[in-house]
Design a protein around this motif. Structure first.
Motif, PDB file in Angstrom:
ATOM      1  N   MET A 110       0.844  -1.196   0.000  1.00 55.01           N
ATOM      2  CA  MET A 110       0.000   0.000   0.000  1.00 55.01           C
ATOM      3  C   MET A 110       0.879   1.246   0.000  1.00 55.01           C
ATOM      4  O   MET A 110       1.915   1.282   0.653  1.00 55.01           O
ATOM      5  N   CYS A 111       0.450   2.264  -0.715  1.00 58.75           N
ATOM      6  CA  CYS A 111       1.208   3.513  -0.754  1.00 58.75           C
ATOM      7  C   CYS A 111       0.947   4.314   0.522  1.00 58.75           C
ATOM      8  O   CYS A 111       0.010   4.028   1.276  1.00 58.75           O
ATOM      9  N   ASP A 112       1.765   5.334   0.760  1.00 57.83           N
ATOM     10  CA  ASP A 112       1.646   6.134   1.982  1.00 57.83           C
ATOM     11  C   ASP A 112       0.276   6.806   2.080  1.00 57.83           C
ATOM     12  O   ASP A 112      -0.324   6.862   3.156  1.00 57.83           O
ATOM     13  N   ALA A 113      -0.207   7.333   0.945  1.00 57.65           N
ATOM     14  CA  ALA A 113      -1.495   8.037   0.962  1.00 57.65           C
ATOM     15  C   ALA A 113      -2.642   7.100   1.339  1.00 57.65           C
ATOM     16  O   ALA A 113      -3.557   7.479   2.088  1.00 57.65           O
ATOM     17  N   GLU A 114      -2.591   5.872   0.855  1.00 60.68           N
ATOM     18  CA  GLU A 114      -3.655   4.914   1.168  1.00 60.68           C
ATOM     19  C   GLU A 114      -3.620   4.510   2.638  1.00 60.68           C
ATOM     20  O   GLU A 114      -4.670   4.391   3.288  1.00 60.68           O
ATOM     21  N   LEU A 115      -2.422   4.300   3.173  1.00 64.24           N
ATOM     22  CA  LEU A 115      -2.303   3.982   4.604  1.00 64.24           C
ATOM     23  C   LEU A 115      -2.793   5.142   5.459  1.00 64.24           C
ATOM     24  O   LEU A 115      -3.451   4.942   6.479  1.00 64.24           O
ATOM     25  N   LYS A 116      -2.489   6.356   5.045  1.00 64.05           N
ATOM     26  CA  LYS A 116      -2.911   7.536   5.811  1.00 64.05           C
ATOM     27  C   LYS A 116      -4.426   7.669   5.817  1.00 64.05           C
ATOM     28  O   LYS A 116      -5.023   8.031   6.840  1.00 64.05           O
ATOM     29  N   ARG A 117      -5.054   7.372   4.683  1.00 62.79           N
ATOM     30  CA  ARG A 117      -6.526   7.428   4.629  1.00 62.79           C
ATOM     31  C   ARG A 117      -7.153   6.361   5.525  1.00 62.79           C
ATOM     32  O   ARG A 117      -8.201   6.588   6.131  1.00 62.79           O
ATOM     33  N   THR A 118      -6.494   5.215   5.623  1.00 62.98           N
ATOM     34  CA  THR A 118      -7.016   4.141   6.475  1.00 62.98           C
ATOM     35  C   THR A 118      -6.984   4.527   7.943  1.00 62.98           C
ATOM     36  O   THR A 118      -7.837   4.104   8.729  1.00 62.98           O
ATOM     37  N   GLY A 119      -5.999   5.360   8.324  1.00 65.52           N
ATOM     38  CA  GLY A 119      -5.940   5.841   9.700  1.00 65.52           C
ATOM     39  C   GLY A 119      -4.636   5.480  10.379  1.00 65.52           C
ATOM     40  O   GLY A 119      -3.906   4.579   9.952  1.00 65.52           O
ATOM     41  N   ARG A 120      -4.369   6.182  11.436  1.00 62.51           N
ATOM     42  CA  ARG A 120      -3.142   5.959  12.197  1.00 62.51           C
ATOM     43  C   ARG A 120      -3.152   4.557  12.820  1.00 62.51           C
ATOM     44  O   ARG A 120      -4.136   4.143  13.424  1.00 62.51           O
ATOM     45  N   GLY A 121      -2.058   3.850  12.667  1.00 61.96           N
ATOM     46  CA  GLY A 121      -1.965   2.499  13.170  1.00 61.96           C
ATOM     47  C   GLY A 121      -2.227   1.442  12.109  1.00 61.96           C
ATOM     48  O   GLY A 121      -2.075   0.243  12.368  1.00 61.96           O
ATOM     49  N   SER A 122      -2.626   1.857  10.908  1.00 62.84           N
ATOM     50  CA  SER A 122      -2.865   0.893   9.834  1.00 62.84           C
ATOM     51  C   SER A 122      -1.545   0.332   9.324  1.00 62.84           C
ATOM     52  O   SER A 122      -0.506   0.986   9.403  1.00 62.84           O
ATOM     53  N   PHE A 123      -1.578  -0.892   8.792  1.00 58.81           N
ATOM     54  CA  PHE A 123      -0.352  -1.518   8.296  1.00 58.81           C
ATOM     55  C   PHE A 123      -0.676  -2.462   7.153  1.00 58.81           C
ATOM     56  O   PHE A 123      -1.827  -2.884   6.949  1.00 58.81           O
ATOM     57  N   ASP A 124       0.352  -2.797   6.419  1.00 60.92           N
ATOM     58  CA  ASP A 124       0.248  -3.760   5.326  1.00 60.92           C
ATOM     59  C   ASP A 124       1.408  -4.734   5.442  1.00 60.92           C
ATOM     60  O   ASP A 124       2.531  -4.321   5.775  1.00 60.92           O
ATOM     61  N   GLN A 125       1.148  -6.026   5.177  1.00 60.44           N
ATOM     62  CA  GLN A 125       2.187  -7.038   5.339  1.00 60.44           C
ATOM     63  C   GLN A 125       2.242  -7.959   4.131  1.00 60.44           C
ATOM     64  O   GLN A 125       1.210  -8.359   3.593  1.00 60.44           O
ATOM     65  N   LYS A 126       3.465  -8.265   3.710  1.00 61.99           N
ATOM     66  CA  LYS A 126       3.692  -9.248   2.669  1.00 61.99           C
ATOM     67  C   LYS A 126       4.756 -10.225   3.152  1.00 61.99           C
ATOM     68  O   LYS A 126       5.673  -9.848   3.883  1.00 61.99           O
ATOM     69  N   THR A 127       4.625 -11.501   2.755  1.00 57.77           N
ATOM     70  CA  THR A 127       5.609 -12.513   3.138  1.00 57.77           C
ATOM     71  C   THR A 127       6.158 -13.179   1.885  1.00 57.77           C
ATOM     72  O   THR A 127       5.492 -13.226   0.837  1.00 57.77           O
ATOM     73  N   ALA A 128       7.388 -13.665   2.005  1.00 51.12           N
ATOM     74  CA  ALA A 128       8.029 -14.356   0.892  1.00 51.12           C
ATOM     75  C   ALA A 128       8.968 -15.417   1.455  1.00 51.12           C
ATOM     76  O   ALA A 128       9.550 -15.248   2.528  1.00 51.12           O
ATOM     77  N   MET A 129       9.109 -16.512   0.709  1.00 47.40           N
ATOM     78  CA  MET A 129      10.014 -17.586   1.090  1.00 47.40           C
ATOM     79  C   MET A 129      11.296 -17.476   0.270  1.00 47.40           C
ATOM     80  O   MET A 129      11.265 -17.440  -0.953  1.00 47.40           O
ATOM     81  N   VAL A 130      12.436 -17.396   0.959  1.00 49.99           N
ATOM     82  CA  VAL A 130      13.752 -17.382   0.323  1.00 49.99           C
ATOM     83  C   VAL A 130      14.500 -18.592   0.862  1.00 49.99           C
ATOM     84  O   VAL A 130      15.014 -18.570   1.983  1.00 49.99           O
ATOM     85  N   GLY A 131      14.537 -19.659   0.066  1.00 48.70           N
ATOM     86  CA  GLY A 131      15.094 -20.904   0.568  1.00 48.70           C
ATOM     87  C   GLY A 131      14.190 -21.470   1.642  1.00 48.70           C
ATOM     88  O   GLY A 131      12.991 -21.698   1.431  1.00 48.70           O
ATOM     89  N   ASP A 132      14.746 -21.676   2.817  1.00 56.83           N
ATOM     90  CA  ASP A 132      13.972 -22.171   3.962  1.00 56.83           C
ATOM     91  C   ASP A 132      13.580 -21.045   4.916  1.00 56.83           C
ATOM     92  O   ASP A 132      13.100 -21.299   6.021  1.00 56.83           O
ATOM     93  N   THR A 133      13.815 -19.798   4.521  1.00 55.83           N
ATOM     94  CA  THR A 133      13.576 -18.656   5.413  1.00 55.83           C
ATOM     95  C   THR A 133      12.340 -17.882   4.972  1.00 55.83           C
ATOM     96  O   THR A 133      12.172 -17.584   3.786  1.00 55.83           O
TER      97      THR A 133
END
Length: 240
Positions: A1-24
């Motif tokens: 999410m871009c900064d403007a979209e997070l700001k519209r969602t409100g203070r404390g909002s967050f976005d998370q993505k995960t990825a596998m690199v080998g076994d990590t």
């Protein structure tokens, strides 16, 4: 999410993505507080989410804001790296260049200088020197900068005999009251381009103990120094 979209969602909002690199598993989390903060971790992600206290300027009160787990762990364990970054940011060497390696090189210079100052502070503390006597970071970097800018680099013959007579007397003079700064020893004793010029006005000789008011001054050091048949402060200042 871009900064403007997070700001519209409100203070404390967050976005998370995960990825596998080998076994990590890598967790990339972007959290919006007063501004957006991005963190990457192979240890913990956004969950479990907890609340933290934050001051709200509009409501004029403390509010509870959702905080991802990775941010909480970072704030809990932050230490030397963050201190180094904050000290570098105080007096960063600013250079405008399109060449990326220029920024990298000057960042390494700033990092080395700050690290040297921290080692200096540690050494001063181990010898019992008070904090008031220790050189501040700004002065420490100024001394290095002045030495690099003015100290002779291509000098073939040996420098004059090193001595702390002038520096020691000047330090005692400063204890009695404010005094105009003199060049650092690396510049004062480098025996390079210290040309004598005659000024239109007179000035107080900078050699401690001399009360002369000569017109002669050092062009490089930009200070007044006596040069007469009975008092050669010019030579003494640049050799002792």
């Amino acid at each position: 999410m871009c900064d403007a979209e997070l700001k519209r969602t409100g203070r404390g909002s967050f976005d998370q993505k995960t990825a596998m690199v080998g076994d990590t598993t890598l967790h990339a989390v972007k959290w919006y507080d007063n501004r957006s903060v991005s963190l990457l971790s192979d240890y913990i992600g956004a969950h479990p989410v907890t609340d933290v206290d934050r001051w709200d300027g509009k409501q004029k009160k403390v509010i509870r804001v959702p905080c991802p787990a990775v941010v909480r762990e970072y704030n809990k364990n932050m230490g030397g790296v963050d201190l180094l970054d904050s000290l570098i940011a105080l007096y960063r060497t600013k250079i405008r260049s399109k060449k990326w390696y220029h920024r990298l090189m000057f960042h390494f210079i700033d990092m080395t200088t700050v690290t040297a100052w921290l080692l200096y502070k540690r050494d001063c503390s181990s010898t019992g020197m008070s904090k008031e006597e220790q050189i501040r970071l700004y002065t420490f970097k100024s001394y290095i900068g002045e030495s690099l800018c003015k100290s002779g680099k291509n000098l073939e013959h040996k420098r004059g005999r090193p001595s702390s007579t002038i520096a020691g007397e000047y330090k005692e003079k400063r204890k009695r009251g404010p005094a105009t700064p003199i060049p650092v020893p690396d510049v004062r004793l480098d025996a390079t381009a210290h040309w004598m010029v005659i000024d239109e006005k007179k000035g107080r000789c900078k050699v401690p103990g001399c009360k002369g008011t000569p017109k002669a001054k050092c062009q490089k050091c930009d200070i007044y120094l006596c040069f007469t048949s009975t008092s050669n402060c010019f030579l003494r200042f640049h050799t002792e």
